[in-house]
Design a protein around this motif. Structure first.
Motif, PDB file in Angstrom:
ATOM      1  N   VAL A   1      71.539 -53.299  69.824  1.00  0.00           N
ATOM      2  CA  VAL A   1      71.142 -53.937  68.565  1.00  0.00           C
ATOM      3  C   VAL A   1      72.182 -54.947  68.092  1.00  0.00           C
ATOM      4  O   VAL A   1      71.853 -56.050  67.659  1.00  0.00           O
ATOM      5  CB  VAL A   1      70.864 -52.856  67.489  1.00  0.00           C
ATOM      6  CG1 VAL A   1      70.721 -53.482  66.105  1.00  0.00           C
ATOM      7  CG2 VAL A   1      69.605 -52.067  67.847  1.00  0.00           C
TER       8      VAL A   1
ATOM      9  N   ILE B   1      68.147 -58.216  61.326  1.00  0.00           N
ATOM     10  CA  ILE B   1      67.989 -56.869  61.869  1.00  0.00           C
ATOM     11  C   ILE B   1      66.521 -56.463  61.961  1.00  0.00           C
ATOM     12  O   ILE B   1      66.104 -55.794  62.904  1.00  0.00           O
ATOM     13  CB  ILE B   1      68.819 -55.839  61.043  1.00  0.00           C
ATOM     14  CG1 ILE B   1      68.698 -54.434  61.632  1.00  0.00           C
ATOM     15  CG2 ILE B   1      68.442 -55.856  59.569  1.00  0.00           C
ATOM     16  CD1 ILE B   1      69.218 -54.255  63.028  1.00  0.00           C
TER      17      ILE B   1
ATOM     18  N   VAL C   1      65.167 -57.802  65.107  1.00  0.00           N
ATOM     19  CA  VAL C   1      65.711 -57.102  66.276  1.00  0.00           C
ATOM     20  C   VAL C   1      65.025 -55.740  66.459  1.00  0.00           C
ATOM     21  O   VAL C   1      64.671 -55.357  67.569  1.00  0.00           O
ATOM     22  CB  VAL C   1      67.245 -56.943  66.144  1.00  0.00           C
ATOM     23  CG1 VAL C   1      67.811 -56.097  67.272  1.00  0.00           C
ATOM     24  CG2 VAL C   1      67.910 -58.322  66.122  1.00  0.00           C
ATOM     25  N   LEU C   2      64.802 -55.033  65.347  1.00  0.00           N
ATOM     26  CA  LEU C   2      64.145 -53.709  65.448  1.00  0.00           C
ATOM     27  C   LEU C   2      62.709 -53.825  65.950  1.00  0.00           C
ATOM     28  O   LEU C   2      62.192 -52.919  66.587  1.00  0.00           O
ATOM     29  CB  LEU C   2      64.161 -53.000  64.089  1.00  0.00           C
ATOM     30  CG  LEU C   2      65.521 -52.541  63.569  1.00  0.00           C
ATOM     31  CD1 LEU C   2      65.383 -51.931  62.179  1.00  0.00           C
ATOM     32  CD2 LEU C   2      66.176 -51.533  64.522  1.00  0.00           C
TER      33      LEU C   2
ATOM     34  N   ALA D   1      72.016 -58.809  62.706  1.00  0.00           N
ATOM     35  CA  ALA D   1      72.313 -57.580  63.449  1.00  0.00           C
ATOM     36  C   ALA D   1      73.774 -57.540  63.900  1.00  0.00           C
ATOM     37  O   ALA D   1      74.416 -56.485  63.857  1.00  0.00           O
ATOM     38  CB  ALA D   1      71.376 -57.461  64.649  1.00  0.00           C
TER      39      ALA D   1
END
Ligand SMILES: [Zn+2]
Length: 261
Positions: free
Chosen positions: A148, A155, A158-159, A188
């Motif tokens: 990550v 973020i 990215v998730l 991230a």
């Protein structure tokens, strides 16, 4: 949209109903849902064989066939697998039908047809071809932190990236970020070790809680965003209404007091 918990419940349903039964015939009612297999290929691979194992990786389902290959099923947006004890009561949007020797059936229904059914000789090669990262519920802490934190992207983005980790969609990413007080647009690679560990820990907690609640959000623990994730609702910590914004075309909900950028 089915995310990891919803897909896991479908896997358990198939495990409890269809496992061990021998397939007598396969009927493809809509070839639009086939991917990596033809109608004839599916019939040849499955007929006369039993489903001997079920597996899930992220949102992807795998069913092992007696001959060693795997039936692959992705539910897309509206897909589901339904077991019919006496083979009757076919759902309206049935796309593929598997009839077992004992008279029961197992059907794939999918109103919008974004799902996919196919065959693969190995799970590993399938996951590689689809560029799927580790399963979101199985990934270890070090692996999560490493995968990550290498991205200079929000973020939330990215998730949701299935090549980073597989199984998380819009709803559960919102919940995990809220639980850890992380703003969806936080980069991230700028998160500290505590934040990354919090995300990893809460990812497992949130996904397991939803599976335990059979994805009925009313049954989730107190303090969860998903119990009341709509524009007229408020942060359960006594703050104001949720804020919303588009991230990668998806609507992210967050509390600007709990999740500061
Ligand atoms: Zn709040």
């Amino acid at each position: 949209l089915p995310e990891l918990p919803e897909v896991e419940l479908v896997r358990r349903k198939v495990e409890a109903s269809a496992l061990g039964r021998t397939i007598a015939s396969v009927e493809v009612l809509d070839i639009g849902v086939l991917e990596g297999a033809s109608t004839e290929g599916l019939k040849t691979a499955l007929t006369g064989h039993a489903l001997t194992r079920t597996d899930r990786h992220g949102k992807q389902l795998f069913f092992r066939i007696g001959n060693g290959r795997w039936l692959t099923v992705h539910l897309g947006m509206t897909g589901d697998l339904i077991f019919l004890e006496d083979g009757r009561g076919l759902p309206r949007f049935t796309r593929v039908r598997f009839d077992f020797e004992d008279g029961s059936s197992f059907v794939y229904e999918d109103m919008r047809k974004f799902g996919a059914i196919g065959l693969t000789p190995s799970k590993a090669s399938f996951l590689e071809r689809k560029r799927l990262g580790p399963d979101a519920l199985a990934i270890g802490r070090e692996d999560f932190v490493e995968r990550v934190s290498r991205h200079r992207r929000p973020i939330k983005t990215v998730l949701l990236d299935q090549s980073v980790l597989a199984g998380v969609g819009n709803l559960y990413s919102d919940e995990v970020l809220f639980q850890c007080g992380v703003h969806p647009l936080a980069l991230a690679d700028g998160l500290d070790e505590d934040q990354l560990r919090c995300l990893h820990r809460n990812l497992a907690i949130v996904l397991r809680s939803s599976i335990d609640a059979r994805t009925d959000f009313d049954q989730l623990p107190e303090g969860y965003m998903l119990k009341a994730r709509h524009p007229s609702s408020r942060c359960p910590k006594g703050h104001g209404p949720w804020h919303m914004m588009k991230v990668n075309g998806r609507t992210a909900f967050f509390c600007p007091q709990c999740q500061r950028l």
